[in-house]
Design a protein around this motif. Structure first.
Motif, mmCIF file in Angstrom:
data_model
loop_
_atom_site.group_PDB
_atom_site.id
_atom_site.type_symbol
_atom_site.label_atom_id
_atom_site.label_comp_id
_atom_site.label_asym_id
_atom_site.label_seq_id
_atom_site.Cartn_x
_atom_site.Cartn_y
_atom_site.Cartn_z
ATOM 1 N N ALA A 1 21.566 -11.195 18.075
ATOM 2 C CA ALA A 1 21.570 -12.578 18.592
ATOM 3 C C ALA A 1 22.391 -13.123 17.547
ATOM 4 O O ALA A 1 23.137 -14.322 18.140
ATOM 5 N N ASN A 2 22.757 -13.062 16.498
ATOM 6 C CA ASN A 2 23.446 -13.613 15.514
ATOM 7 C C ASN A 2 24.945 -13.523 15.632
ATOM 8 O O ASN A 2 26.010 -14.147 15.123
ATOM 9 N N THR A 3 25.463 -12.580 16.221
ATOM 10 C CA THR A 3 26.667 -12.117 16.512
ATOM 11 C C THR A 3 27.628 -13.089 17.179
ATOM 12 O O THR A 3 28.608 -13.665 16.930
ATOM 13 N N PRO A 4 27.102 -13.831 18.337
ATOM 14 C CA PRO A 4 27.889 -14.913 18.904
ATOM 15 C C PRO A 4 28.044 -16.225 17.917
ATOM 16 O O PRO A 4 29.115 -16.942 17.665
ATOM 17 N N LEU A 5 26.878 -16.145 16.894
ATOM 18 C CA LEU A 5 26.902 -17.360 16.200
ATOM 19 C C LEU A 5 27.947 -17.482 15.266
ATOM 20 O O LEU A 5 28.756 -18.074 14.782
ATOM 21 N N ARG A 6 28.063 -15.996 14.522
ATOM 22 C CA ARG A 6 29.074 -15.555 13.649
ATOM 23 C C ARG A 6 30.313 -15.860 14.135
ATOM 24 O O ARG A 6 31.296 -16.438 13.402
ATOM 25 N N HIS A 7 30.534 -15.345 15.351
ATOM 26 C CA HIS A 7 31.716 -15.500 15.992
ATOM 27 C C HIS A 7 32.523 -16.865 16.111
ATOM 28 O O HIS A 7 33.494 -17.249 15.797
ATOM 29 N N ASN A 8 31.557 -17.923 16.805
ATOM 30 C CA ASN A 8 31.580 -19.217 16.769
ATOM 31 C C ASN A 8 32.140 -19.919 15.551
ATOM 32 O O ASN A 8 33.105 -20.687 15.383
ATOM 33 N N ARG A 9 31.284 -19.481 14.232
ATOM 34 C CA ARG A 9 31.632 -20.004 13.217
ATOM 35 C C ARG A 9 33.082 -19.716 12.710
ATOM 36 O O ARG A 9 33.666 -20.257 12.173
ATOM 37 N N VAL B 1 35.777 -18.727 14.520
ATOM 38 C CA VAL B 1 36.592 -19.618 15.538
ATOM 39 C C VAL B 1 36.926 -20.712 14.820
ATOM 40 O O VAL B 1 37.768 -21.675 14.802
ATOM 41 N N ARG B 2 35.603 -21.500 14.699
ATOM 42 C CA ARG B 2 35.657 -22.887 14.196
ATOM 43 C C ARG B 2 36.392 -22.861 12.789
ATOM 44 O O ARG B 2 37.132 -24.018 12.679
ATOM 45 N N HIS B 3 36.199 -22.121 11.868
ATOM 46 C CA HIS B 3 36.862 -22.120 10.675
ATOM 47 C C HIS B 3 38.413 -21.781 10.705
ATOM 48 O O HIS B 3 39.196 -22.545 10.207
ATOM 49 N N TYR C 1 43.781 -24.143 11.102
ATOM 50 C CA TYR C 1 45.017 -24.301 11.897
ATOM 51 C C TYR C 1 45.277 -25.717 11.720
ATOM 52 O O TYR C 1 46.401 -26.272 11.535
ATOM 53 N N PHE C 2 44.401 -26.436 12.073
ATOM 54 C CA PHE C 2 44.736 -28.162 12.353
ATOM 55 C C PHE C 2 45.053 -28.843 10.907
ATOM 56 O O PHE C 2 45.877 -29.720 10.623
#
Length: 191
Positions: A9-17, A19-21, A26-27
């Protein structure tokens, strides 16, 4: 990735973090590149770069055509606006060595000698002599204004007013400037 998401269940959370980083990085990079571009175009660093490029180009032209007083005059103007007064005076002097009656160079050197921000470069008496020569050659508004300013710098207020009025009368553009100059001479206040 999908199978990993179902089993942990933590895989999507790690992925979202992650992507956010990446988006933040990038910005941040975009902002830094934008700031650098702005500084190069509008900032002090850009002005120094532009001055350096112009100086290099003019120096190259002077080397190619060393008997052209206009190039030395342009180089003097470049240095004057950059407040590099010794270099400006040297360039103007070289132009005058080639063409002693060059009205624009005489005028610009006179202007430098009475308006330089560093008073160590002021020489009102020489400026008056140069401005007189320039006005004899080319009695147009901006040159008459320099002559009026030189008279004013030497304490000749009435002559500054008289010539300042002539400059205003001959001005076809920038008349408010010449009017302000004349008013300043009339009030007897230094610029």
């Amino acid at each position: 990735f999908l199978i990993g998401c179902e089993t942990d269940a933590n895989t999507p959370l790690r992925h979202n973090r992650k992507v956010r980083h990446m988006l933040i990085s990038y910005f941040t990079a975009l902002v830094l590149i934008g700031m650098a571009g702005y500084q190069l175009h509008f900032g002090a660093e850009g002005a120094r770069l532009t001055l350096s490029l112009q100086e290099t180009a003019l120096a190259r032209e002077v080397a190619r055509r060393p008997n052209n007083p206009n190039l030395y005059g342009d180089l003097g103007n470049l240095y004057f606006f950059a407040k590099k007064y010794p270099q400006a005076i040297e360039a103007y002097e070289k132009a005058l060595a080639i063409a002693p009656a060059h009205a624009e160079v005489l005028n610009n050197l006179a202007w430098l000698l009475i308006t330089a921000e560093d008073p160590g470069w002021h020489d009102p008496q020489r400026a008056l002599a140069l401005a007189r020569q320039a006005a004899e050659q080319k009695p147009v508004a901006h040159i008459l204004d320099t002559l009026a300013e030189a008279h004013f710098a030497n304490g000749h207020t009435q002559e500054a007013i008289r010539i300042g009025q002539m400059a205003l009368d001959r001005a076809r553009v920038n008349r408010p400037y010449f009017k302000t100059q004349l008013e300043r001479f009339q009030k007897g206040k230094a610029g």
